[in-house]
Design an enzyme around this catalytic site. Structure first.
Site, mmCIF file in Angstrom:
data_model
loop_
_atom_site.group_PDB
_atom_site.id
_atom_site.type_symbol
_atom_site.label_atom_id
_atom_site.label_comp_id
_atom_site.label_asym_id
_atom_site.label_seq_id
_atom_site.Cartn_x
_atom_site.Cartn_y
_atom_site.Cartn_z
ATOM 1 C CG ASP A 142 -19.462 48.386 0.930
ATOM 2 O OD1 ASP A 142 -18.602 49.289 0.844
ATOM 3 O OD2 ASP A 142 -20.121 48.188 1.964
ATOM 4 C CB CYS A 174 -48.900 39.248 -4.007
ATOM 5 S SG CYS A 174 -47.983 39.495 -2.471
ATOM 6 C CD GLN A 226 -17.747 55.647 8.032
ATOM 7 O OE1 GLN A 226 -18.402 55.665 9.072
ATOM 8 N NE2 GLN A 226 -17.953 54.709 7.109
ATOM 9 C CG HIS A 277 -44.093 40.178 -0.807
ATOM 10 N ND1 HIS A 277 -45.146 40.848 -1.394
ATOM 11 C CD2 HIS A 277 -43.877 40.780 0.393
ATOM 12 C CE1 HIS A 277 -45.555 41.800 -0.573
ATOM 13 N NE2 HIS A 277 -44.802 41.786 0.524
ATOM 14 C CG ASP A 298 -26.523 48.662 0.683
ATOM 15 O OD1 ASP A 298 -26.048 49.748 1.056
ATOM 16 O OD2 ASP A 298 -26.288 47.587 1.263
ATOM 17 C CG ASP A 334 -15.719 52.791 4.620
ATOM 18 O OD1 ASP A 334 -15.515 51.675 4.112
ATOM 19 O OD2 ASP A 334 -16.816 53.099 5.116
ATOM 20 C CB CYS A 350 -48.240 42.961 -3.524
ATOM 21 S SG CYS A 350 -46.554 42.678 -4.073
ATOM 22 C CG PHE A 396 -20.323 47.411 6.769
ATOM 23 C CD1 PHE A 396 -20.580 48.268 7.828
ATOM 24 C CD2 PHE A 396 -21.157 46.325 6.584
ATOM 25 C CE1 PHE A 396 -21.645 48.045 8.683
ATOM 26 C CE2 PHE A 396 -22.227 46.097 7.435
ATOM 27 C CZ PHE A 396 -22.467 46.957 8.479
ATOM 28 C CB CYS A 402 -44.542 40.514 -6.136
ATOM 29 S SG CYS A 402 -45.089 39.356 -4.869
HETATM 30 N N1 GUN Z 1 -22.414 49.495 4.666
HETATM 31 C C1 GUN Z 1 -23.130 49.991 5.687
HETATM 32 N N2 GUN Z 1 -22.408 50.912 6.373
HETATM 33 C C2 GUN Z 1 -21.204 50.981 5.760
HETATM 34 C C3 GUN Z 1 -20.007 51.750 6.014
HETATM 35 O O1 GUN Z 1 -19.914 52.553 6.948
HETATM 36 N N3 GUN Z 1 -18.960 51.536 5.162
HETATM 37 C C4 GUN Z 1 -19.027 50.645 4.123
HETATM 38 N N4 GUN Z 1 -17.961 50.486 3.328
HETATM 39 N N5 GUN Z 1 -20.124 49.920 3.872
HETATM 40 C C5 GUN Z 1 -21.198 50.090 4.683
HETATM 41 ZN ZN ZN Z 2 -46.102 40.595 -3.232
#
Ligand code: GUN
Ligand code: ZN
Length: 378
Positions: A102, A318, A198, A344, A275, A156, A313, A106, A315
């Site tokens: 990233d 578990c 955005q 887990h 993520d 951003d 599960c 953020f 994993c």
């Molecule tokens: N991770 C969660 N939201 C954002 C976002 O708006 N911009 C960036 N760069 N990472 C993020």
């Molecule tokens: Zn598990």
């Protein structure tokens, strides 16, 4: 066999396998220099070049294919030039799967009053030593070229929630200009640069943002500024309106979302990548994720419960340990307890994306979604 064999190299190329006939959901593959990865996918977060509490070997074992790391943190410490000197992020942390970084947008913006935004970029105070720092599209891209991830993100601004229309409009337009500057600054081959949509919670701004970024022709698109405190139906509404504006033949990545109910809804609207720190963060808090909701392993109710966290599960936690044992470790502040809940939770969420993919491939995604939501407790 690779659908792109013999073709001009397309970075982070999205290869569609199946599209759901009754929703926007799709199953596919993402081609990167470190492998071909199944979508929908969840990327565990390794903020500081480590997914907290687990080794790369364990990540592989849990089924992780690609992980996320943060430019902001690595830029401040140990520095991205040092990582480049070490041979890049993959070598530095010994992870040979996919990596997405990233841009820092953020993290900088979550610093609140510690930052100041101008057209040039964002000035902020380091959370480590309080020193004054500056990130711009050019600096964030250079840092990400040094880190050498397979996929990097444009710089951003994640607009806070709530935000006034006029602020959201100016910020969104600036993010688009920053995306263009990010694109110009990006010269490293073998690395794909994604832009980030955005627009705050304003439908028209989201549409303008998506359309403008699409005309700049990025190999993939993040959707940012969501899951920032707005009600979930508002987030779903933004996705429903925005995702169809993005090219069908490119990956779409919903940033910072990682609870199973949000994943299943976002996949319905056509999201491929996610993520979130959620699974790893709540794990360190003694909470396990299950298909019926959160299980607080630390609770007294589990003191003599010799069942695993989740009987179904697969994993390592578990397969080998009871709730009572893990609870004991957590209560006694033993590191291994955090490792087991982390293993887990990541396994659970990675497995959940695999199940969604399978459901799409077998043309039963909507019934999978209904069955899941009917027994999931938020
Ligand atoms: N991770 C969660 N939201 C954002 C976002 O708006 N911009 C960036 N760069 N990472 C993020
Ligand atoms: Zn598990």
């Amino acid at each position: 066999t690779c659908a792109f064999a013999g073709q001009k190299k397309v970075l982070a190329a999205y290869e569609e396998a199946v599209k759901c006939g009754y929703s926007g959901a799709r199953a596919g593959r993402l081609h990167t220099p470190h492998g071909v990865f199944d979508t929908p996918m969840f990327m565990p977060v390794g903020t500081q070049a480590t997914v907290k509490a687990v080794s790369p070997r364990e990540l592989k074992e849990m089924g992780a294919q690609i992980i996320l790391s943060n430019t902001y943190h690595l830029y401040l410490r140990p520095g991205t030039e040092l990582v480049a000197e070490a041979g890049g992020l993959h070598r530095f942390m010994d992870w040979d799967g996919g990596i997405l970084t990233d841009s820092g947008g953020f993290q900088v913006f979550s610093l609140g009053p510690l930052r100041k935004i101008t057209e040039e970029g964002a000035a902020f105070r380091s959370h480590i030593d309080g020193s004054t720092q500056f990130l711009s599209p050019e600096i964030a891209i250079k840092a990400q070229m040094n880190l050498g991830a397979d996929i990097i993100m444009a710089f951003d601004e994640c607009i806070p929630y709530p935000a006034e229309y006029q602020y959201a409009k100016l910020s969104t337009e600036r993010t688009t200009r920053w995306a263009e500057r990010s694109q110009k600054a990006h010269t490293r081959s073998g690395q794909a640069l994604f832009a980030i949509v955005q627009g705050g919670m304003y439908q028209d701004l989201r549409r303008v943002s998506a359309n403008d970024l699409v005309s700049l022709d990025f190999p993939g698109y993040g959707i940012g500024g969501l899951s920032v405190g707005e009600p979930k139906p508002v987030m779903y509404e933004m996705l429903e309106q925005t995702v169809p504006l993005l090219p069908e033949n490119k990956p779409r990545y919903l940033m910072g979302v990682g609870t199973p109910d949000c994943l299943v809804e976002a996949v319905r609207y056509g999201i491929d990548m996610f993520d979130c720190v959620f699974p790893t963060r709540v794990a360190r808090n003694g909470t396990a994720m299950t298909k019926s909701g959160r299980l607080v392993v630390k609770n007294a109710a589990y003191a003599k419960d010799f069942l695993p966290i989740d009987e179904n599960c697969g994993c390592y936690a578990c397969q080998n340990f009871s709730r009572a044992y893990i609870r004991h470790l957590l209560k006694a502040d033993e590191i291994f307890g955090l490792r087991l809940t982390t293993i887990h939770n990541l396994y659970f969420l990675l497995d959940f994306t695999k199940k969604m993919r399978q459901a799409i491939l077998e043309d039963r995604f909507l019934s999978f979604r209904e069955e899941f939501l009917a027994q999931y407790c938020k």
